[in-house]
Design a protein around this motif. Structure first.
Motif, short mmCIF file in Angstrom:
data_model
loop_
_atom_site.label_atom_id
_atom_site.label_comp_id
_atom_site.label_asym_id
_atom_site.label_seq_id
_atom_site.Cartn_x
_atom_site.Cartn_y
_atom_site.Cartn_z
N TYR B 141 0.77 -1.43 0.06
CA TYR B 141 -0.03 -0.07 0.21
C TYR B 141 0.95 1.14 -0.04
N LYS B 145 -3.42 4.64 -1.29
CA LYS B 145 -4.18 3.45 -1.23
C LYS B 145 -5.32 3.22 -1.82
N ARG B 148 -10.08 0.25 -5.57
CA ARG B 148 -10.88 -0.07 -6.79
C ARG B 148 -11.25 1.16 -7.78
N THR B 218 -10.32 5.91 3.71
CA THR B 218 -10.97 6.99 4.32
C THR B 218 -10.65 8.27 3.86
N PRO B 219 -11.32 9.30 4.45
CA PRO B 219 -10.96 10.67 4.13
C PRO B 219 -9.52 11.01 4.26
N LEU B 220 -8.96 10.36 5.44
CA LEU B 220 -7.57 10.79 5.79
C LEU B 220 -6.59 10.25 4.79
N ILE B 223 -6.17 13.22 2.48
CA ILE B 223 -5.39 14.17 3.12
C ILE B 223 -3.96 13.80 3.08
N ASP B 224 -3.55 12.41 3.10
CA ASP B 224 -2.17 11.82 3.01
C ASP B 224 -1.84 12.29 1.62
N LEU B 226 -2.76 14.62 -0.62
CA LEU B 226 -2.52 16.24 -0.79
C LEU B 226 -1.16 16.47 -0.31
N PRO B 242 -9.85 19.12 -0.93
CA PRO B 242 -10.90 18.05 -0.66
C PRO B 242 -12.30 18.64 -0.05
N ARG B 244 -16.66 17.76 0.73
CA ARG B 244 -17.84 16.69 0.78
C ARG B 244 -18.66 17.10 -0.46
N ASN B 249 -22.83 12.29 -1.40
CA ASN B 249 -22.48 12.58 -0.11
C ASN B 249 -20.98 12.11 0.12
N PHE B 251 -16.63 11.86 -0.09
CA PHE B 251 -15.71 12.57 0.22
C PHE B 251 -14.68 12.68 -1.18
N TYR B 270 -22.69 5.55 -0.59
CA TYR B 270 -23.94 5.00 0.08
C TYR B 270 -24.42 3.87 -1.17
#
Lengths: 326, 326, 326, 326
Positions: B141, B145, B148, B218-220, B223-224, B226, B242, B244, B249, B251, B270
Motif C-alpha cells: 500500500y 491506497k 478499486r 477513508t478521508p485521511l 489528506i495523505d 494532498l 478536498p 464533501r 455524499n 468525500f 452509499y
C-alpha cells in the motif's frame, strides 16, 4: 473443491439482507443500547415495539425490537428484486417441503414467511415503506454512526449443508474456513449485495444467530463507540475487538446488547460483484483467520448465540475447534 | 419526472465499470504519477504500455497507460455477467446501427468493441485474467491506497439523451441535477454495481471524459495524498478539494495527471442496490450540490476534459450554468 | 536575522494562553454556535454571560461570552506560573509606562489587568477555579470535540515591534513570514507552552483579533464539523478550509461565529519545547505558506477581524500583500 | 497524599526526554524493524551503530542502535535547558553520592553521564547536532509515521522512592496508581515537557526499562502498523493492543523489537503544562486503569523488560498485583 460453484441463475432474486426482529426482555434498556449508544434512528415506537433504521437506509426498518418474556430472534428478513420473485420464492420453499405462508407485516407489502431446513425463520418481501433520506442530516448522527445493516452470521450444525442450501438461493461464497483434517467447511461467508457477505455460517450448536452486523464509516467510529460504551456503563458489553479480521479484511468490534444478542460493528471489507470472484480459503488453525493481528477470540464468542423463536438447535457433528483465547 | 424509471430487465447484464485506456505523451511521467504517487500496482509493463490495478482488484487491470503522440482516451471498459450477455450486447448495438466488432485484447476473453451514439468508445467483456489477491499485502500500500476503480464521469452535449441510452442498458439513476428553467437534466449519476455510480454525465462540450474515480479507504488517505503531492512537485496538479459532495455524499479530491487527464479520489458514498431506490433531485443553482460545505468548483473543472479517440465533441444546446468559483 | 533570539530568562513566567472574552450581540445565538455546534461545555451561565471550557481543560473557562450592544473582544487572558510572577509582571508593565491594575475576576485569583503598547487588553493570573476532569466522559463529546484552547492570532500594524515586545515577555518565535523586498516580518508565530504558538501576529490594520484557535483530536473531527455546519444553517459561516497550513504544518478550518468573530479549528502541529529550536522562515509570496496544498485564503480572511474593546486600530505601514484568492 | 507536591523550582532544568541507546544482537534485524517497519529515519549508520530520528525531530537522534553480544539498554538521555543546568546537574548528583562524569558523545555537546540511585544509566546534555526539518517531506513518511519520542517507562522495585527522586529533579506527577491495601504507589507517570509523561515507573523487578514510546498522528496510523506487521512476519511481535489507556487517555499499541525491547506507539494524551495540575489517582484493581475498554494486559507485559547495562535488578517489596489476562 469444498464449496459449490456460484449459482448465477438462482430461482428467485434476493437483493440483500434487510432486517431482523429481536425479542427483548426490557424494551427501555434495549432502546438505551440501540438508540442512545449505537445511534440507530427510531422510525416508529410504542410500548411493545420499536422500529429502527440506520443513517443511509430509506427502508422503514432494519431492526424491530419486540418486548417479550424471553430473548430470542423472531425472524431474518430479505428484500427481493421484483414481485414475481416472491411467487418464485414460494414455489422454491414449497418444492422442498418447507413452510411458506403469506403474512401481514406493518410497513411491508406482500410478505412470504418461511423457514430454512433447520428452522431459521425467514421472511421475503419486495416493498417496504420508503422514508426520506437522512444521510445528510448530520445533526442526527450519534454513537457509532451506523450507516446500514451489513450481514447476519448464524451458527449451523452442518455448515456444508447450510452453504449448499443458501447457494441454491443464489448466495455466493466469498471466503470460507476449512477443517483440514476432515475437508469439511467449518465456516463460510456468502453474499448477494456485492460485499463479503449478507449471510455467514459458523460451525456449532445451531441454528442460532451469532450476530447482526452494521456498517460504519471508518475504524475511528468504532474507537468512538468503545470510548462511549466504556464510560457509560457498558464496559462489560464489549466482547471482542477492535481488530482486523483475516477473513473479509474488515475492521470489527463485537458488543452484546442487554439481552446478550451480539452486534458486530464492521467496516472496510471489499467489493465482490464479479460473478467469477474466486472464494478465498482459510485453514481453521490459521491464527490470522479470526484476527489478522493474531489475537484469538474469547470462548463466549465461539459458544454463545441467540436462539431463533421456534427452532431447537442441534449439536454439530464436526468437532474441530479453532484457536480460543485462554 | 425528468429521469426515466429504472430498467429492471435490461437487454444484457453489465456488472460494473472495469477499466480505461489513457493515451499519454510521456509514459515515465505518467508512471511516476499513477504508480509512485497514487499508489496503483503495476501488473505488466513494457516500453509502450503499462497495466495497473488497484489494491483489492483481482482483474488484471483497471487502467492501461499507452504511450502516444497525443493525450486522449482510448476506450472505457465494462465487465458483463456471463458469456451470453456478450452476444446480447452485440445485438443491442447492431439494432441501433452502432458499430460492434469482436477485438483481441490482451488478458481479456471475447471482447466486444463499440461506441455509444455520440462516439464514446466502449468495450465489453466477461473474462479478464484474474490475479492473486493483494489486499492483505499491506507492505504494497502506497500513496492514496487506491482500492478499486469506482466510476467514469463524461461530458455530454445532451444529458437527457445520454441518460436515456444508458438507462436502456440498465444503468439506474441515483441522483441528478435539473435546470429549473428548462426542466432538462444537467447532470446525472447512474449505477450498476450498487454504489452511487458507475457512469455519470455532465452537460457540456461532449463527448469528453471528465474523470475516472478511484475508491480509497477513508478521508485521511485523501489528506495523505494532498500532503504527498504538495511536497513532491505536484501542487499544481491539485485541482479541487478536498470536500464533501452534496451529490453522492462522498468525500472527494480531484487531481490532474501529467497530461491533464482528471482523476477523482473518492470515498464514502452509499449503497444503492434497492431497485426501488428513489433518485435524488438537485437544483443546478443549489450551492451545496457540488460541495456540501459551500465552496464552488473552479472554472477548469467545468470546462476541461479528455477527448475520446475518434470522437469529435459537440457543443451542448443547454446553456445553463452552475455556480463557478470566481 | 529578522527575528530576535529567544529570551530564555524572561522577566516573568507565562505558562500558556488561557482565555478570551468575546462580547456578543445575541447570547442565545452565540450559545447555539459555541455549545451546540462546536461542542464547548458550559461551566456557568446566566442571562448576560456564559463561561465555557473545552474537553480536557480543568480551568474554569477558556471563553467568556458576554451579551453586549456591540461585538468586540474584552480581553485576552494568560496563566502565569507562580504568584511572584504576577508581581514581576506588574513591574514589567509599569516600567514601560503601560497600565497595570489589580482587578476582581470571578473564578480567578489575583488578576493583573493591562494592555500591550498597541492597546490589546491583557490579563494575567495564576489561580483559576479548577474543575473535575471530563476528558473521559465521552458522552459529553459533541460537535468538533474541542480539547483545549490553542492560540490567539492578532492583526498588528507593526509586526516587528509586536514580536519584539512579546519576545521580551518570553514568547519564542517558531515560524515567521518575511517580506523579501523590505526584509520586514509580515507575520510571526510565538509560543510559551511547547506548540507552534500561543500568540501570532499578522500584518494589517491593528490591533485586532484575527482568531482564537481550538485543538481537536484529528482531521476527521474537522470534517465532521463541516458536515454538521453545512446542514444546520451555518454553511455561510465556513470561511476557509479544510487544509494543511504550510506554516505550522497543522490541519485547519476557519469558521465565523454569529457576530463574525473568527474561530480556527486546529490540530497536528509539532512540539517546540527545545530552547534552541530554529525558527522557520517563509517568503510572503510562497503559495504553500498559507496552505501547503496551494489554495490561497479568501480576501475576508486577510481583511476582517474583531476589534479589541478600547483599542483603536491603525493602518500598517507595510503594504506588502500575500496571494489572495480571486 | 501519596505523591509529592510538584517541585516548581527544581535544581536544574530538564526540557524533555531525548534518546535511548538500545544494544541489539542483530543490527540488520533491528534496522528492518525500526526503519522499514516503524518508519524511523536513519541519520547516520555504520557496521556497529545506527542513529535514528522521528519525523518532526530536529535533534540528531532519539534512538541509537548498537550491535552487541547481549541485548540491553545503554543509557537514557535527557535534554537540559541551558549550559549552567549541566553544572547544576553535576552538583545535584555528586551531592547524593552518585556517579557524575563528563563523557564524549558523538553529535552532542558537553554530556554528563550518571546513574540514578538504583543504577539506571542517565545522560544529560544541552546541545545535540540539529538537522534540517523533514516534517513536511511527506514522501519520507512510512510505517507508523513516528513523529517524536514521547516517554520512557521503567520497572522500579520501589516506586515511591523513584517518584521522590525524580520529583526532586522536577518531574511532576500527572497520574498514579495506588495499592489501596498498603497505600503505596504502584505506578506513576511524571512529565517535564507538558504531556502526561516523560518518565513513568511501574512496580516490579527493577530497575529495568519497560518501554520507550513514540508519538504518532492518529489511531489510524496504529491500525496501519498492525496491518503491516501482521503481514510482514511480525505478528508474534504484537504484544498488547490496540486500546485506549484509562491512565493518560492515550490510544496505544505495544510491540516488541527483534531482541524483545518493548516499544509503545502512542497518541492523544493531554496537555499538562499547568503547574497546579491535579494528579489523577487510580486504584490498582480498577480494570479500566490499564485499558479503558476493559481488556487486561497479558502477563508478559507485566513481567518482561530490558535490563540496563551495569544495573542488577532487585525484587520489589510490594507484592500487590494488577489484573492480568488469563
Amino acid at each position: 473443491m469444498p464449496v459449490p460453484a456460484p449459482n448465477l441463475y438462482p430461482p428467485f432474486n434476493i437483493v440483500r439482507l434487510s432486517h431482523v426482529t429481536y425479542r427483548v426482555t426490557d424494551l427501555a434498556a434495549s432502546r438505551a443500547f440501540y438508540v442512545d449508544t449505537l445511534g440507530l434512528q427510531v422510525t416508529e415506537e410504542n410500548d411493545s415495539e420499536i422500529h429502527l433504521r440506520a443513517m443511509e437506509e430509506r427502508g422503514h426498518h432494519c431492526i424491530v425490537l419486540e418486548q417479550a418474556g424471553t430473548a430470542d430472534v423472531g425472524v431474518l428478513g430479505f428484500k427481493l428484486f421484483d414481485e414475481p420473485d416472491l411467487d418464485k420464492a414460494e414455489a422454491f420453499f414449497r418444492a422442498r417441503g418447507l413452510p411458506a405462508e403469506w403474512v401481514e407485516r406493518p410497513h411491508m407489502g406482500r410478505t412470504l414467511r418461511t423457514r430454512d431446513p433447520w428452522g431459521i425463520p425467514l421472511e421475503f418481501y419486495v416493498k417496504m415503506d420508503r422514508l426520506p433520506p437522512i444521510h445528510q442530516q448530520y445533526k442526527l448522527y450519534r454513537g457509532v454512526k451506523p450507516l446500514r445493516i451489513d450481514h447476519f452470521n448464524m451458527f449451523s450444525a452442518d455448515v456444508d449443508a447450510s452453504v449448499a442450501f443458501y447457494n441454491d438461493m443464489g448466495f455466493r461464497v466469498t471466503e470460507y474456513t476449512e477443517d483440514a483434517e476432515t475437508g469439511r467447511v467449518w465456516a463460510a461467508w456468502m453474499h448477494r449485495k456485492g460485499g463479503v457477505h449478507d449471510v455467514a455460517f459458523t460451525n456449532g450448536l445451531g441454528p442460532r444467530l451469532h450476530h447482526t452486523a452494521f456498517w460504519v464509516p471508518t475504524p475511528l467510529n468504532i474507537i468512538d463507540l468503545l470510548d462511549l460504551m466504556a464510560t457509560t456503563g457498558y464496559v462489560a458489553n464489549i466482547e471482542r475487538g477492535p481488530g482486523r479480521h483475516g477473513i473479509s479484511n474488515a475492521f470489527f468490534l463485537y458488543v452484546r446488547d442487554p439481552d446478550g444478542h451480539r452486534i458486530e460493528i464492521y467496516c472496510s471489507d471489499y467489493q465482490t460483484v464479479d460473478p467469477d470472484l474466486e472464494a478465498i480459503r482459510w485453514d481453521l488453525k490459521d491464527p490470522q483467520r479470526q484476527t489478522l493481528w493474531g489475537a484469538p477470540a474469547p470462548r463466549s464468542w465461539f459458544e454463545e448465540g441467540s436462539l431463533f423463536e421456534g427452532a431447537a438447535p442441534q449439536d454439530s457433528a464436526l468437532k474441530a475447534q479453532p484457536i480460543i483465547a485462554p
